[in-house]
Design a protein around this motif. Sequence first.
Motif, short mmCIF file in Angstrom:
data_model
loop_
_atom_site.label_atom_id
_atom_site.label_comp_id
_atom_site.label_asym_id
_atom_site.label_seq_id
_atom_site.Cartn_x
_atom_site.Cartn_y
_atom_site.Cartn_z
N ARG A 12 0.82 -1.21 0.00
CA ARG A 12 0.00 0.00 0.00
C ARG A 12 0.86 1.26 0.00
N HIS A 13 2.13 1.10 0.28
CA HIS A 13 3.01 2.27 0.35
C HIS A 13 4.07 2.23 -0.75
N THR A 14 3.70 1.68 -1.88
CA THR A 14 4.66 1.62 -2.97
C THR A 14 4.28 2.62 -4.06
N LEU A 15 5.26 3.18 -4.64
CA LEU A 15 5.07 4.08 -5.76
C LEU A 15 6.29 3.94 -6.65
N GLN A 16 6.04 3.78 -7.93
CA GLN A 16 7.12 3.74 -8.90
C GLN A 16 6.98 4.95 -9.81
N VAL A 17 8.11 5.58 -10.07
CA VAL A 17 8.15 6.71 -10.99
C VAL A 17 9.23 6.43 -12.02
N HIS A 18 8.81 6.37 -13.27
CA HIS A 18 9.75 6.14 -14.38
C HIS A 18 9.75 7.40 -15.23
N VAL A 19 10.91 7.99 -15.41
CA VAL A 19 11.03 9.21 -16.21
C VAL A 19 11.84 8.90 -17.45
N ARG A 20 11.33 9.36 -18.59
CA ARG A 20 12.09 9.20 -19.83
C ARG A 20 11.94 10.47 -20.67
N PRO A 21 13.02 10.86 -21.32
CA PRO A 21 12.94 12.04 -22.19
C PRO A 21 12.19 11.70 -23.47
N LEU A 22 11.34 12.62 -23.88
CA LEU A 22 10.67 12.49 -25.18
C LEU A 22 11.38 13.33 -26.23
N SER A 23 12.03 14.39 -25.76
CA SER A 23 12.86 15.25 -26.59
C SER A 23 13.80 15.99 -25.64
N THR A 24 14.56 16.91 -26.16
CA THR A 24 15.52 17.62 -25.30
C THR A 24 14.83 18.48 -24.24
N ASP A 25 13.60 18.90 -24.51
CA ASP A 25 12.92 19.77 -23.55
C ASP A 25 11.57 19.23 -23.09
N ARG A 26 11.38 17.92 -23.24
CA ARG A 26 10.09 17.31 -22.87
C ARG A 26 10.34 15.93 -22.25
N HIS A 27 9.76 15.72 -21.05
CA HIS A 27 9.92 14.45 -20.35
C HIS A 27 8.55 13.86 -20.03
N LEU A 28 8.52 12.53 -19.97
CA LEU A 28 7.33 11.81 -19.55
C LEU A 28 7.66 11.07 -18.26
#
Length: 123
Positions: A12-28
Amino acid sequence: MNPDQPASRDPRHTLQVHVRPLSTDRHLATVVGDLDLHTASRLADALQPLVLTGGHSLLVDLSDVTFLDSTGLTCLIAVYRTARSTGARVALIAPSARVRRMLALTGTDQVLHSYATLDSVPD
C-alpha cells in the motif's frame, strides 16, 4: 501485513516513478501505485528537478495511480507551482478515475490540465 515487515515494503506504500525524455525539452513521468503521505516525497524528488529549467515540459502519466490523497495532491500542485515560476509546463496524462475524481472534488482540475492520451497534448 506482517508487523515485522518494514512499512516501505507494504504494497500500500509503494510508488514507482519512471522518467524518460521524449525530446531535449520534454519528459514523460509514468507514475504507478499509491500517491499518498508515504510516497509523495518520492514523486517530488523525481519531478521537481525536471521543472526547475524554464521552457521544459513535463507530462505526468497518472493512468496507473490507484490512490491519491491530499498529500499526493499537494505534491502535484507544488510541482505545478515550481514549473509556473520557472516557465516550465506540467500536464497530466490519462489520470485514473480515482485521480480524476479527487482533482474534480478539489477544483485542481481547473489548474492542472489533463489529456486523455500522450498524443493529445499540444506541443
